[in-house]
Structure formats: structure tokens, C-alpha cells
Scaffold this motif. Sequence first.
Motif, short mmCIF file in Angstrom:
data_model
loop_
_atom_site.label_atom_id
_atom_site.label_comp_id
_atom_site.label_asym_id
_atom_site.label_seq_id
_atom_site.Cartn_x
_atom_site.Cartn_y
_atom_site.Cartn_z
N VAL A 278 0.83 -1.20 0.00
CA VAL A 278 0.00 0.00 0.00
C VAL A 278 0.87 1.25 0.00
O VAL A 278 0.59 2.22 -0.71
N TRP A 279 1.96 1.25 0.78
CA TRP A 279 2.84 2.42 0.83
C TRP A 279 3.44 2.72 -0.54
O TRP A 279 3.43 3.86 -0.99
N VAL A 280 3.97 1.68 -1.18
CA VAL A 280 4.62 1.88 -2.49
C VAL A 280 3.60 2.28 -3.53
O VAL A 280 3.85 3.17 -4.36
N ARG A 281 2.43 1.68 -3.52
CA ARG A 281 1.39 2.03 -4.50
C ARG A 281 0.94 3.47 -4.31
O ARG A 281 0.75 4.20 -5.28
N ARG A 282 0.78 3.87 -3.07
CA ARG A 282 0.34 5.23 -2.78
C ARG A 282 1.39 6.26 -3.19
O ARG A 282 1.06 7.34 -3.68
N ALA A 283 2.65 5.92 -3.01
CA ALA A 283 3.73 6.86 -3.33
C ALA A 283 4.10 6.86 -4.80
O ALA A 283 4.31 7.93 -5.40
N LEU A 284 4.17 5.68 -5.42
CA LEU A 284 4.74 5.56 -6.76
C LEU A 284 3.76 5.13 -7.84
O LEU A 284 4.13 5.07 -9.01
N GLY A 285 2.52 4.81 -7.45
CA GLY A 285 1.54 4.44 -8.45
C GLY A 285 1.34 2.94 -8.54
O GLY A 285 2.08 2.14 -7.95
N PRO A 286 0.31 2.51 -9.30
CA PRO A 286 -0.06 1.09 -9.35
C PRO A 286 1.01 0.17 -9.94
O PRO A 286 1.13 -0.97 -9.51
N PHE A 287 1.77 0.66 -10.94
CA PHE A 287 2.80 -0.21 -11.53
C PHE A 287 3.82 -0.63 -10.50
O PHE A 287 4.10 -1.83 -10.32
N TRP A 288 4.39 0.35 -9.78
CA TRP A 288 5.42 0.02 -8.79
C TRP A 288 4.81 -0.67 -7.57
O TRP A 288 5.46 -1.49 -6.93
N ARG B 171 7.10 11.92 1.68
CA ARG B 171 7.47 13.16 2.35
C ARG B 171 7.28 14.36 1.41
O ARG B 171 6.87 15.44 1.83
N LEU B 172 7.56 14.14 0.10
CA LEU B 172 7.42 15.22 -0.88
C LEU B 172 5.96 15.42 -1.31
O LEU B 172 5.48 16.56 -1.38
N ARG B 173 5.27 14.32 -1.58
CA ARG B 173 3.92 14.42 -2.12
C ARG B 173 2.86 14.68 -1.06
O ARG B 173 1.83 15.28 -1.35
N GLU B 174 3.08 14.18 0.14
CA GLU B 174 2.09 14.34 1.20
C GLU B 174 2.74 14.88 2.47
O GLU B 174 2.81 14.20 3.50
N PRO B 175 3.23 16.13 2.39
CA PRO B 175 3.92 16.70 3.57
C PRO B 175 2.99 16.88 4.77
O PRO B 175 3.47 16.93 5.91
N ASN B 176 1.68 16.97 4.52
CA ASN B 176 0.73 17.18 5.62
C ASN B 176 0.13 15.89 6.16
O ASN B 176 -0.76 15.93 7.01
N LEU B 177 0.61 14.76 5.66
CA LEU B 177 0.14 13.48 6.16
C LEU B 177 0.47 13.36 7.66
O LEU B 177 1.60 13.67 8.08
N GLU B 178 -0.51 12.96 8.44
CA GLU B 178 -0.27 12.83 9.88
C GLU B 178 0.71 11.69 10.14
O GLU B 178 0.48 10.54 9.76
N ARG B 179 1.82 12.03 10.77
CA ARG B 179 2.87 11.05 11.06
C ARG B 179 3.09 10.99 12.57
O ARG B 179 3.88 11.76 13.12
#
Length: 449
Positions: free
Chosen positions: A78-88, A368-376
Motif C-alpha cells: 500500500v505504501w509503495v502504490r500510494r507513493a509511486l503508483g499502481p505499476f510500482w 514526504r514530498l507528495r504528502e507533507p501534511n500526512l499525519e505522522r
Amino acid sequence: MRLAAKPARRKLRIIPLIAATYFMVSGGPYGIEDILGGAGFAKAILILVLLPFLWSLPTTLMIGELASSIPAEGGFYVWVRRALGPFWGYQEGWLSLAASVFDMAIYPTIFVSYLSRFNPDLTAGPRAYLWSLLVVVVCCAWNLRGAPAVGEGTVGLFVLLLAPFAVFIALGFWHGFTAHPTIQWHAASTETSLSTAILVAMWNYMGWDNASTVAQEVENPQRNYPRAMIAAAMLVAVTYILPLAAVALMGISVSNFSTGSWADAARMIGGPMLATAVIAGGAINGFGMFNVLMMSYTRLPVAMAEDRMLPQFVTRRNSRGVPYVSVLLCAIAWALALKLPFERLISIDLSLYGASLILEFVALVVLRLREPNLERPFKVGNFAAACALGVGPTVLICYALYASREEHVGPLSAVLFAFLVALVGPILYWLTFWTRKQQRRRLAATAAD
């Protein structure tokens, strides 16, 4: 955030999660004997001390941040798909599932090797394969009861496995401080034997991300994942280093210590009862690791099926919320790989796992770049720290690929074989994409008529 179709009634608490993570990565000192044979006591202990900082700690910190911010079933996929898209995302899932075929074949082998120490006739001839197959069947039945049942049972296995080593360590240190035996700290080693020691150590310290796939079945994952990762990392390092130091203080020769020698050392220092307990722990190691990793890996096909990357029937669950179709399909695949040699399995496993792990570190930086406001709830420093986190593991993975160049699977090197397995991922993705496109066209044509 991905939600399970039928959430489990009970959830994994912090202690079972720590125990499950421990078995996903380590399962005790069993398996580190070949580190000693290739490096000697001093180098082996040094490798086991340094690798957690270069390999385990960066990985656990990365997982702590991503698992606490995106506690989804399917975890790293899920992390990789969310960050890099369905292919990756698909490649991450494929690499992990392909690695699991080779990884999971190792643990029944460990179970059988220690079982044979009780009585060689038990595992003679085809009986060895039947025992391995029994491990698959029993763990499959256990997993069908749900993640909480697996996690809570693992706590008991954890105590049974480490109790003999607590006695072993105490007696070993006492013997060293009172008898003052001659200690063989150093041993002659070649580049090949030292490389083997490092590869085996890396394998014994890998698998931290496997705990992430059951996030929807963990109680308060935002709080418990970082705590479980750090606690399990410390436990793994301690339970590797202290027994090895105890063996050194006992004055045992490096040349006399190889896979399965924990029982011999236990017999020397504590007699036949301690040796029997250590042998039983070896069988628990193989069984326990297979059991918790089955829980982890079988959630991955479900997450992919929910994204229509796999057939929808894979998502079917029983009354306990367990994806029983995925459990059964994965068990069959792992049973088919049971006869592969142990050394080749490690090389292939490291290659495939290494590629998937690099994608996870890339996902950390991209998010970190695409979702800087993601609650961490747990954050690993600033952006520069997030970028630097993957450097050590990536260097070690590249070294593992180089060092494994002489291992072969049939006419192919293990690394080339792993590369060809990885190449199947893009082919399967485009076939899946093409099939879905054709289905949409047929539906559109039917609607038009």
C-alpha cells in the motif's frame, strides 16, 4: 486508508505484536552458526553488532513511520502504490510474494533438521519432506483461526524457545569467568567465507516490514508499531550476540561449530537435558517463523485483489475475518518449493527482498514530498534524514548481489535467476492491465447494444 472487509473481532496487542515481529525476523539464534564458521568469534560478533545499525535500525525506523501514518492491510504494498503508483505497487507485491516462495521454504527445513537430532530415522528419506509438509498444513490451520490467535500463541513459543538459551548464556558466562578456557577469538577466513557470513547475518536480520501487512488487525497501530519495531530490534540483536559470546567464553573451537551445533554446545555446558531443550527450540524456531510469516504474507494478495491486481475471489474471508483463499493458495505455493537447497534460497531471497526494500525506502522519501501534511505519529527526522535512511541498506543489498554471483540455480547464477523472476512482475502487470482494459471494452460494447 484500506479497511479490511471483515475486521477481526480481537486485535493484536503490543506484546503479541513484538513476539510476532521477533519471529518474522529472527526466531532465536538458530541460523547464525554459519556466520561463526565463516568469520570466527571476533568478526562474527562484530558483524552482528554493526549490522543492526546499518541494516535493521534504518529499516525499523522507516517502517515505524510508514506503518504508523498508513496502517493499512497490505502494509508495504500500500505504501509503495500510494507513493509511486499502481505499476510500482504491483512490483512491490510481486517481489515480496516471489521472495516468500523461497523464504518460506527455509523454515520447514530448519524444523526438520532439528527434529532429526532427536532421532535420524524420523526424517530419513521421504519422511523429511512429509514433516516439512506437515509444518505447512498445521500452520495453515492455525492461521485460519485469525491473526490474534497466531500472535498470542507466538508469545508462548517465544518463551519456550528462549528459556533454554537463558540457561545456556548464564552457564557459558559462568564457565568462562571461572574456568578461564583458551578462547579462539580469531579464525582464518577467506573473502568467500566472510561474504557468506555477512549474507547469512543480513538474512537473519531481515523481514521487519512483514509485520506491516496485518495493520488492520493490530490494536492502536499508530502507537504500537514504532514501539514493537524498536523492542523487537533490541531483542533480536541481544539474542544473537549473547549466546555467541557465551560459546566463545566456553572455549569451543570455531571449526567445531556449524549449523545445528547449539545442541552440542548445550550438552557440553549443561548436559543432555539442556541439549534436548535447545534442539526442541530449534524445531520451535522453524515452526514459529513459518507460522507468523504465513500470517503476514497472506494479507498481501488480499490487498492486491482489492485493487483488482488479482482475481476478486482471493479476498474471500471466513467468519473470523481470515482471507482463507489467500492462505490456502500461498500454502500450496510454499509447499512446492520445499526441496530447494538452503544456500541458494538465501541468495535468491536476499535479491528479491532487497529490491522490494529499496522501493519502500523510495516510498518513504516520495511520500514526504507528495504528502507533507500526512499525519505522522512517528517521524524519522527531517527530509534529509529520510533520504539518508536508505543508504546503508541499499549499499548492503548491492554488496549481497555482488557476493552471491557464484551461487547457481541449475545453469543460472542465483542473482540472474532472481532477476528473471523479478522481470515476470512487469509482464504480469501489463497482462493484468490489458485484461482489465478488454473487460471494460466488452462492458462498454454491451451497454451500447
